[in-house]
Motif scaffolding. Structure first.
Motif, mmCIF file in Angstrom:
data_model
loop_
_atom_site.group_PDB
_atom_site.id
_atom_site.type_symbol
_atom_site.label_atom_id
_atom_site.label_comp_id
_atom_site.label_asym_id
_atom_site.label_seq_id
_atom_site.Cartn_x
_atom_site.Cartn_y
_atom_site.Cartn_z
ATOM 1 N N GLU A 5 0.845 -1.186 0.000
ATOM 2 C CA GLU A 5 0.000 0.000 0.000
ATOM 3 C C GLU A 5 0.889 1.247 0.000
ATOM 4 O OE1 GLU A 5 -3.238 -0.101 -0.235
ATOM 5 O OE2 GLU A 5 -3.361 -2.288 -0.095
ATOM 6 N N PHE A 6 0.452 2.274 -0.696
ATOM 7 C CA PHE A 6 1.234 3.506 -0.772
ATOM 8 C C PHE A 6 0.470 4.652 -0.094
ATOM 9 C CE2 PHE A 6 2.291 1.059 -4.645
ATOM 10 C CZ PHE A 6 3.648 0.876 -4.422
ATOM 11 N N THR A 7 1.215 5.555 0.543
ATOM 12 C CA THR A 7 0.603 6.729 1.163
ATOM 13 C C THR A 7 0.230 7.739 0.081
ATOM 14 O OG1 THR A 7 2.697 7.922 1.421
ATOM 15 C CG2 THR A 7 2.082 6.384 3.188
ATOM 16 N N LYS A 8 -0.547 8.723 0.457
ATOM 17 C CA LYS A 8 -0.928 9.760 -0.508
ATOM 18 C C LYS A 8 0.291 10.494 -1.039
ATOM 19 C CE LYS A 8 -5.591 10.635 1.268
ATOM 20 N NZ LYS A 8 -6.524 11.646 1.854
ATOM 21 N N ALA A 9 1.250 10.763 -0.150
ATOM 22 C CA ALA A 9 2.475 11.447 -0.575
ATOM 23 C C ALA A 9 3.266 10.575 -1.547
ATOM 24 C CB ALA A 9 3.330 11.807 0.639
ATOM 25 N N GLU A 10 3.307 9.262 -1.281
ATOM 26 C CA GLU A 10 4.039 8.352 -2.163
ATOM 27 C C GLU A 10 3.357 8.245 -3.528
ATOM 28 O OE1 GLU A 10 6.172 5.222 0.941
ATOM 29 O OE2 GLU A 10 4.095 4.882 0.330
ATOM 30 N N ILE A 11 2.035 8.232 -3.521
ATOM 31 C CA ILE A 11 1.305 8.162 -4.793
ATOM 32 C C ILE A 11 1.605 9.392 -5.645
ATOM 33 C CG2 ILE A 11 -1.011 8.238 -5.808
ATOM 34 C CD1 ILE A 11 -1.937 6.459 -3.487
ATOM 35 N N LYS A 12 1.682 10.538 -5.001
ATOM 36 C CA LYS A 12 2.022 11.765 -5.722
ATOM 37 C C LYS A 12 3.417 11.661 -6.321
ATOM 38 C CE LYS A 12 1.247 16.032 -7.014
ATOM 39 N NZ LYS A 12 0.226 16.340 -8.047
#
Length: 309
Positions: A81-88
């Motif tokens: 799973e990726f965090t919102k910051a990582e997805i960005k």
């Protein structure tokens, strides 16, 4: 989602084969966290493992390493799973020429290591991802060597933690990688530095005694030390192969001995002697009726029985 990452619990004490076959679930619809594109992916519902190669790749009823879902458009591998910051951050990483080039030249787990390093350079999982990548490159000697070098380059920078089972497992894989690359002096140096005598302090001597241990940490430590000793025997004889017969379960080694018995060139001098040992000969006799019949003949017999039923 499931990602096969080897941990320090080597599970070498459980040597009996499981009869459970791998089961794949019907395709599930997933949505890529970057770009939002939907696609289908089939996961393993179950699979069995029974031991592992010296480089950690499991023997089992599934394909290892288990490839995570891969977004079809941008190539993102959904290994966690990726965090919102990582997805960005991933939006730019996936669109880069470097990553898109990797999609053409490198395996999924090597790309996983690349992504994880870009997102979290200090992640201790990167070394395991690189090890998994080397398993994916079994059929490409040049690529596998490159991945083993990448694994070694990172693993050799990790701080020493002699009391940590995961660190010990990594050192065992480091020793093996040097062995497979033919750098026997370096492999021996890793073995010497680990100090098997010190690692064995307070541990039982025999496998039977290890089975009786209630302390899980001691059981894992015993398994690691036992495997390390056995790998050293392979190293001393200068064997570079990824699957030495004496590192397998006797049943699996016996099957290879049986199938290659008519082709002496497929077995070296050590193999031939090992295949003739009482333990392996006993396993060959036990499996002869199974291995002596072709898959087509077994399938035909099974179909006939089903028809009669």
């Amino acid at each position: 989602m499931r990602t096969w990452i080897l941990t320090a619990a080597v599970a070498l004490l459980a040597s009996a084969a499981s009869t459970t076959a791998s089961t794949i679930a019907p395709p599930q619809e997933l949505k890529c966290p970057v770009g939002g594109k939907s696609f289908e992916h089939s996961f393993y519902m179950s699979y069995s493992t029974w031991g592992q190669r010296p480089d950690g790749k499991p023997y089992g009823s599934g394909e290892f390493p288990v490839t995570p879902p891969i977004c079809p458009d941008n190539g993102l591998i959904m290994y966690r799973e990726f965090t919102k910051a990582e997805i960005k951050a991933l939006e730019g990483l996936l669109a880069s020429a470097e990553y898109q080039a990797l999609r053409e030249t490198d395996t999924p787990f090597f790309r996983v290591a690349w992504i994880e390093k870009a997102l979290n350079p200090k992640s201790e999982k990167i070394v395991w991802y690189l090890l998994n990548a080397s398993w994916e490159a079994d059929d490409d000697a040049v690529l596998k060597m490159r991945y083993q070098r990448a694994f070694l380059n990172l693993a050799e920078t990790l701080p020493a933690k002699p009391e940590d089972e995961t660190w010990l497992a990594i050192r065992l894989r480091v020793m093996n990688a040097y062995r497979e690359l033919g750098e026997f002096d370096k492999a021996q140096a890793v073995y010497d530095a680990l100090n098997v005598e010190a690692l064995s302090k307070g541990l039982p001597v025999t496998r039977e005694e290890a089975f009786e241990l209630r302390d899980e940490k001691k059981r894992n430590r015993w398994a690691l030390v036992d495997y390390l000793k056995r790998l050293h025997v392979v190293l001393v004889r200068g064997d570079r192969r990824s699957e030495p017969l004496d590192m397998m379960r006797p049943w699996d080694a016996a099957r290879i001995c049986f199938y290659k018995r008519e082709n002496p060139e497929a077995l070296n001098a050590f193999d031939r002697a090992y295949c003739a040992t009482p333990e392996i000969m006993q396993e060959i006799e036990r499996g002869r009726d199974i291995w002596g019949v072709s898959k087509a003949e077994r399938d035909a017999a099974r179909a006939k029985l089903n028809g009669a039923a």
